[in-house]
Each structure stands twice: as C-alpha cells, then as structure tokens.
Scaffold this active site. Structure first.
Site, PDB file in Angstrom:
ATOM      1  N   ASP A 173      39.170 -23.105  37.522  1.00 56.26           N
ATOM      2  CA  ASP A 173      38.321 -24.292  37.552  1.00 56.26           C
ATOM      3  C   ASP A 173      39.128 -25.504  37.982  1.00 56.26           C
ATOM      4  OD1 ASP A 173      39.945 -24.287  35.282  1.00 56.26           O
ATOM      5  OD2 ASP A 173      38.565 -25.545  34.155  1.00 56.26           O
TER       6      ASP A 173
ATOM      7  N   HIS B 260      56.471 -21.326  10.378  1.00 60.97           N
ATOM      8  CA  HIS B 260      55.659 -22.011   9.367  1.00 60.97           C
ATOM      9  C   HIS B 260      54.419 -22.661   9.976  1.00 60.97           C
ATOM     10  CE1 HIS B 260      54.133 -24.449   6.193  1.00 60.97           C
ATOM     11  NE2 HIS B 260      54.111 -25.453   7.049  1.00 60.97           N
TER      12      HIS B 260
ATOM     13  N   ASP C  20      42.899 -22.835  21.253  1.00 61.15           N
ATOM     14  CA  ASP C  20      44.337 -22.670  21.464  1.00 61.15           C
ATOM     15  C   ASP C  20      44.936 -24.054  21.578  1.00 61.15           C
ATOM     16  OD1 ASP C  20      43.367 -23.099  24.376  1.00 61.15           O
ATOM     17  OD2 ASP C  20      45.539 -23.292  24.489  1.00 61.15           O
TER      18      ASP C  20
ATOM     19  N   GLN D 123      32.771 -27.582  32.884  1.00 56.08           N
ATOM     20  CA  GLN D 123      33.347 -28.898  33.147  1.00 56.08           C
ATOM     21  C   GLN D 123      32.206 -29.924  33.143  1.00 56.08           C
ATOM     22  OE1 GLN D 123      36.477 -29.845  33.286  1.00 56.08           O
ATOM     23  NE2 GLN D 123      37.564 -27.865  33.374  1.00 56.08           N
TER      24      GLN D 123
ATOM     25  N   ASP E 296      44.893 -17.910  30.602  1.00 63.85           N
ATOM     26  CA  ASP E 296      44.131 -18.940  31.290  1.00 63.85           C
ATOM     27  C   ASP E 296      44.265 -18.694  32.787  1.00 63.85           C
ATOM     28  OD1 ASP E 296      46.535 -19.829  32.151  1.00 63.85           O
ATOM     29  OD2 ASP E 296      46.516 -21.690  31.014  1.00 63.85           O
TER      30      ASP E 296
ATOM     31  N   CYS F 164      53.893 -18.407   3.477  1.00 63.47           N
ATOM     32  CA  CYS F 164      54.619 -17.838   4.626  1.00 63.47           C
ATOM     33  C   CYS F 164      56.057 -17.528   4.250  1.00 63.47           C
ATOM     34  CB  CYS F 164      54.544 -18.761   5.838  1.00 63.47           C
ATOM     35  SG  CYS F 164      55.797 -20.048   5.913  1.00 63.47           S
TER      36      CYS F 164
ATOM     37  N   CYS G  28      52.104 -22.803   0.452  1.00 60.86           N
ATOM     38  CA  CYS G  28      52.055 -21.917   1.613  1.00 60.86           C
ATOM     39  C   CYS G  28      52.744 -20.600   1.274  1.00 60.86           C
ATOM     40  CB  CYS G  28      52.748 -22.589   2.801  1.00 60.86           C
ATOM     41  SG  CYS G  28      52.837 -21.549   4.277  1.00 60.86           S
TER      42      CYS G  28
ATOM     43  N   GLY H 292      38.413 -29.362  30.245  1.00 60.55           N
ATOM     44  CA  GLY H 292      38.380 -30.762  30.655  1.00 60.55           C
ATOM     45  C   GLY H 292      38.303 -31.737  29.511  1.00 60.55           C
TER      46      GLY H 292
ATOM     47  N   CYS I  86      58.322 -20.682   3.730  1.00 61.18           N
ATOM     48  CA  CYS I  86      58.118 -21.405   2.469  1.00 61.18           C
ATOM     49  C   CYS I  86      58.542 -20.568   1.268  1.00 61.18           C
ATOM     50  CB  CYS I  86      56.661 -21.835   2.343  1.00 61.18           C
ATOM     51  SG  CYS I  86      56.227 -23.097   3.562  1.00 61.18           S
TER      52      CYS I  86
ATOM     53  N   PHE J  84      44.510 -25.473  34.896  1.00 64.02           N
ATOM     54  CA  PHE J  84      44.983 -26.646  34.165  1.00 64.02           C
ATOM     55  C   PHE J  84      46.444 -26.954  34.496  1.00 64.02           C
ATOM     56  CE2 PHE J  84      46.850 -28.728  30.437  1.00 64.02           C
ATOM     57  CZ  PHE J  84      46.026 -29.842  30.362  1.00 64.02           C
TER      58      PHE J  84
END
Lengths: 382, 382
Positions: free
Chosen positions: A145, A346, A277, A200, A91, A317, A315, A227, A320, A95
């Site tokens: 921004d 997890h 994200d 924005q 980014d 993973c 799950c 935003g 788990c 922000f």
C-alpha cells in the site's frame, strides 16, 4: 464466518477469537512482537516461546535487502530460516519504503528507491512485494500500500487511497496466480498463506469508510488499518480507528498496524481490534524504558542504583523473578548487552500479559478487568 | 589434603577433583567464563546454569569502579546482586590496573591510577583489593599482585616478584583480620572465602620456583600462576607452567590465569592445572569467531550465507540444536544483538564440553580421549 477466524466471545465491541494458521492457532486480541530481520533484537526464539508469543511480525523490506527472499525460500521459508514454528506475519514493505528508503520515485507501477543500507537501487511493486512475501512464506502477508503522509489534504488522501485500492487488487491477483510458489516446510507442506488488505484514507472518516467498503467487496480474509500513528493526535487516531471499524466485517480479523502503548493496545482491543504490532516494547527496552504495573520506569535513573527490589513485583516474567532494579540499572549504566536482552524480555512479557488480561476480560464479559492494571499504571507513571 | 579440595582421580599429571565452596562443588579441571561486570556479556544467568557453568569469574577492578563494592555488599554480595547462586571467583584487580588504567604510579604501598572510564583518580593496594573482594563476597578471591610485563630482565622480574610476595603477605594479613566483613547471603550466612596467592617471576623458571616455594610457605588454600599470556611465545608459556607446577603442592587447587584456546586448555589440564579462565570464547563470539568440532569458523564469511546445516553437528548446545550457519551468518551480517547472544552461548558450550571431556578422560585414565576431538579441530581449522 470463515474457517480460519472463530469468534468465541464478545464484550461490547471487543472480541475474543482464534486465528487458525498452519503454524498454530493464535488467540486474539493479540500483540505481535516485531522481529524486523527475522529476529527479535536480543531475544532467542526459545525465550519467545516461553513468553507465549504465538505470532511474530517480520519486515519484508528488511528481509528483501538482507538476506534476500530467494535465500529464505531456499532455506525452506522464514519459519525454517529462523527456526520459529509458530505463526509469522510479514508486512508488505510499503511502510518501510516510505519511512526508511531515500530517493523514492512513485509511479502507478510501484516504487523505485535506494536502500537505506548502501544506496543501491531497488524497485517494489504490488507484484514484487507479493512475490517476495510468497517466497518468505509467512502465515499472514500484507498487501502493498501507499502509507499516506500526515497531514494530507482531502484530494491527496483520496488519490493515495485510490492507488492503494488499485494496488490491493494487483496484490490479490498476483497472490492468486503465484501462491503455490510458497516454500515447502520441514514437513513437506506448502504453507497456506492469508493475504490481508490495508485500509488507507488519511484522517478522513468518509475516505476510510469508502476504502473499507471497496476492499471488503474484494473479499480478503482479513483487513488492516494502516496510515495511523504517523504524527496525528492520539484522539484523532482513536476516532479514525472507531469510524473505520464500523465498516469492517465482524467475522474477519482486524489488524491495527504499528500501535501502541500498553494503555492504547487495551483501548484498541476494546474498540474491536484483533491484532496489533509495535516496536515500542522492544525499542523502549533498548533505551532503558520499562513498562511495569507501577508505571513506566527509566531504569538508568540514579534512584534505582540501590533499589534492590524486583523490577516489577506484580510481574511473573523470568526477569522480574530473578533480578533487582539495582542490577538492571547497573547493566544499563555499563552498556552491558545483557541489559538489552533482559529489558526486552520484560517489556514483551508486560505486553503479552496485558493482552492475556484483555482476553480474560472479554471472556468474563467485564472489560474493566483489562483496564484496571493499566489505568493504575497511567496514574503512577514516572 | 584439605577439606575444600578433593582429588578423585589422576591421569599422568592431570587431576580430577572437586573444589567445595559455599555455593556448590566445582568439578575440576574447570573453565571459568568471564563475567567482567557481574554479567557474561549477553547471556542471562539461567542460560549459564543450563550450560552447566559451576563457577564464574568477575573483575574486582571493574566492579570497584561500577557499581562499587559497597553497593554490592549492601545488596547482599555479588551472588545476590547478580542472582547467581553458584560459585564466583574475583580476581584482585591487579591485572586490569596494569592493562587498562592509565597514569599508574606504583609504590610499595600500592598503585595509584586513573580510571579508564572517566580519568578519575583511584588507589588500590593489597589491603584495598582484599577489602573490596571481601565486600563483593566471592567464594574464591585473589591476592593483589604485580603482573610483570613481558619482556622483563632478571633483576626487574625479581624485584617485581619480591613485591608480589610482600603484597601476598599483606593480602593474607588483611584477609585474616577482615574476613568476617563478608556480606550476609540470602540464607543469613557469611560466605567462607578462599584467598588464593598468585605466582609471578616473569619467564625465569628459577624465579617461578622460588616464588612458589615462598608462597607455599605462607600456606594459601590455592595458588594461581599469573603473568603469562602477556605476549610470550606459547612454547615458553608451557615451559613456565610446567616448571612452576613442579613446585606447587599436589593437594591444593592450581589456577592458570587468562588462558586459553580450546586446544590449550586441554594441554594445561594435562599438565596438572585445575582452573582456567579466559575472555577468548566470549570475546571471539562477539567478533563472529566460533569454535566447533570442525575447527574455527568465521561466521561472517560469505560461504556460510547459504549453508543451512547446523552450526556444529557434533555439538549438543541449544544454538546448534536450533539454528543454521546461514541464519547465524545473517544475524551477524546485520549486526543483530542476537548474533552475540547465540555465538556466546555456543562458544561457552564448546569450552565447557571440552572440559567435560577432559574430566571424563582423566576419570577413565586415558587422556587421549580428551585430546582427540581437539586435535581434529586443530587439523581442520579454517
């Protein structure tokens, strides 16, 4: 249709696509785990690879402060620095400057601020943020921004949007002038970076539409919606996202910044968002909040003390597959660092599986496939 | 020669052997990583397996307090609780009661103490410590002893040793009476446990000799040397270890508790020690102190900020294969949890490699092989 983004299937507004980068092809819709300081908190890179993470997000603001962009550039760029050969998005720092730093002074030129770490004085501008991101060398970089606060009046939101538009142009000009300064990677190549713009416009659909159209006129290779998730009701977020998407070109990637819950990322993908994200899966893991096919689990709850079942029987993973709720609860109750490590693995697996299901649903032309597991989770949330 | 301990080669006083347990054969000399609360801080069990850890140490005192021995038994024992199918040794809790708990009241019967966590009142005795260890179900369990403080006068050391001897007999009697109460494992078997005795006697070789002989007369399947590394000069530790070993039966495993540095564990193996444990590699890792073939590295030092070389070019571990000193320094400087995870993995790899080299040296009949790398590390320590 541009080369680095190929749409392979659509289902309603949702799109299955491939974002090509110098560090691999990223299947979208994609969820990008957050590696703020060039690390996903507690999770080794090899585990991220096993989880199937194809693109990570890192934070310009944080990396600018520590270890510094020049150090990262000198190491060969962010990929080499953190030993991550898949895609990275940074980014712009905008922000974080507005949410973390103190004593901000905003001018047309940029933002002067004090570090949240030691109070030292710094300055970020569209040019500095772009130069730093060129030095870091991520595959996708973001325009600098102003994240408009919520709530904001129409006049204030317009003024902020106009600043973001002027800054977007400065970012693009700087990027075109300096993109060759990106670090040389392990194979002696310069990483071709993509600069995305950020829409924005506060909570005003007409401003969002105008901002989008004026950014699209500048022809960026991708667009983010910024935003949002700044305190507004979720229904309003959905409305602004939907209204903004109407104006974004269908053949470019669309990135919704900073969202969301497992239920929300499915819904945003359904609206036509390609990239997302959020710190939620990793941050919640550190607080013992786990996302499962049976709903949210607060693993510190006493009722799990003698629950010897797997964390999430549905799950696949590594956590788990191996550990019981009782063991994970024990680790969390004892403040063992392994709790954070396993919980994070997890939760990331759950998010990535959710997006895999979304992609499969689009491919098979039935978005209900994606929503099913999640709405069941909504029903049983505890 | 008993069945569960087979000596395969000797080199001077050092022995290469195999300790057979229901959870695998442990090649000795062996270093046992410490997993206090049924977890090696920050390291998933799968990584410990990859590192080649064949036996872990867990702490009775800590597990008794959290999550409690009955919970662990009900889960199927410590192996199932923590999902670790290789060998485990539990200490008896004696050392922790004397080093962590407060308001201890020692009687012939046992020790009343207050938990270091919440001040709650508890009582451990030879019988309780043995019953708890039977419930936990580790492969090797330890007699409940009194760790004699340092310094201690002869009369005090003798009285303490006599108590440890009386307690050893009570542990053995309790173990013989209740060993069938060990939990049933995943395959429906009861784990055959081995109860080791602990030699005390302060810093008096004649007491150590007497304690050893009287314990050997009780015929335990293995013997530990306790009450060392409690503040005495290292030369004295070596002397007491060497003098004690003279009286231990050659055909039984010998465990030196709570040692040591990489240099020391090589030397103790050379003296004829078969098993060792220490928090040093894991605790040092959390403080950024790394053991390498080039000596000790304090990874937080500014001189590593731009050191893009591997942590230890001579180490084959997953951390050295992937990450630079600069990256590890960055993680540590930023208090990233991943620093602890990666540092711990490396330090454990270094210790385990050191012991592999020791075993190879014994097998090839040239102990200098084992010492070489380590003495070079001693020379370059920084």
């Amino acid at each position: 249709m541009q080369d680095n983004f190929q749409i392979e299937a659509v289902c309603g507004q949702a799109r299955l696509a491939r974002l090509a980068t110098a560090h691999g092809v990223v299947p979208t819709p994609v969820f990008m785990p957050v590696g703020t300081l060039a690390a996903v908190k507690g999770v080794p890179q090899a585990v991220l690879e096993e989880l199937g993470v194809e693109i990570l997000l890192a934070n310009t603001y944080h990396l600018y402060l520590r270890p510094g962009a020049e150090l990262v550039r000198d190491s060969g760029g962010l990929h080499r620095f953190m030993s991550w050969d898949r895609a990275i998005l940074t980014d712009s720092g905008g922000f974080q400057v507005f949410s973390l730093a103190s004593l901000r002074q905003l001018t047309e030129e940029g933002v002067q601020f004090r570090s949240h770490l030691d109070g030292s004085l710094h300055f970020l501008s569209p040019e500095r943020a772009t130069e730093i991101q060129i030095a870091l060398g991520a595959d996708v970089i973001m325009a600098f921004d102003e994240c408009t606060e919520y709530p904001a009046e129409l006049a204030r939101a317009r003024a902020s949007m106009e600043l973001t538009l002027r800054w977007a142009k400065r970012c693009r000009d700087c990027f075109e002038a300096h993109r060759q300064k990106t670090p040389v990677d392990a194979k002696g190549r310069k990483n071709p970076q993509l600069l995305f713009a950020i829409v924005q416009g506060g909570m005003f659909p007409e401003l969002r539409a105008e901002c989008t159209q004026r950014l699209v006129a500048m022809d960026f290779p991708g667009y983010a919606i910024g935003g949002l998730s700044v305190g507004e009701p979720r229904a309003l977020t959905y409305e602004i996202v939907a209204r903004t998407l109407e104006h974004l070109p269908p053949d470019k990637p669309r990135y919704l910044m900073g969202v969301g819950t497992p239920e929300e990322i499915v819904q945003y993908a359904r609206l036509g968002i390609d990239m997302m994200d959020c710190v939620l899966p990793t941050r919640a893991a550190r607080h013992g909040l786990l996302f499962t096919s049976e709903g949210r689990m607060n693993i510190k709850a006493a009722r799990y003390a003698r629950d010897f079942e797997p964390l999430d029987p549905d799950c696949g993973c590594s956590v788990c597959a191996r550990y019981s709720r009782a063991y994970l609860r024990h680790l969390y109750a004892c403040h063992e660092v392994l709790a954070q490590v396993l919980n994070t693995i997890h939760n990331l697996a759950y998010y990535l599986d959710t997006m895999r299901r979304v992609r499969q649903a689009i491919n098979f032309g039935d978005f209900r496939r994606a929503a099913r597991g999640v709405s069941s989770a909504e029903g049983k949330a505890n």
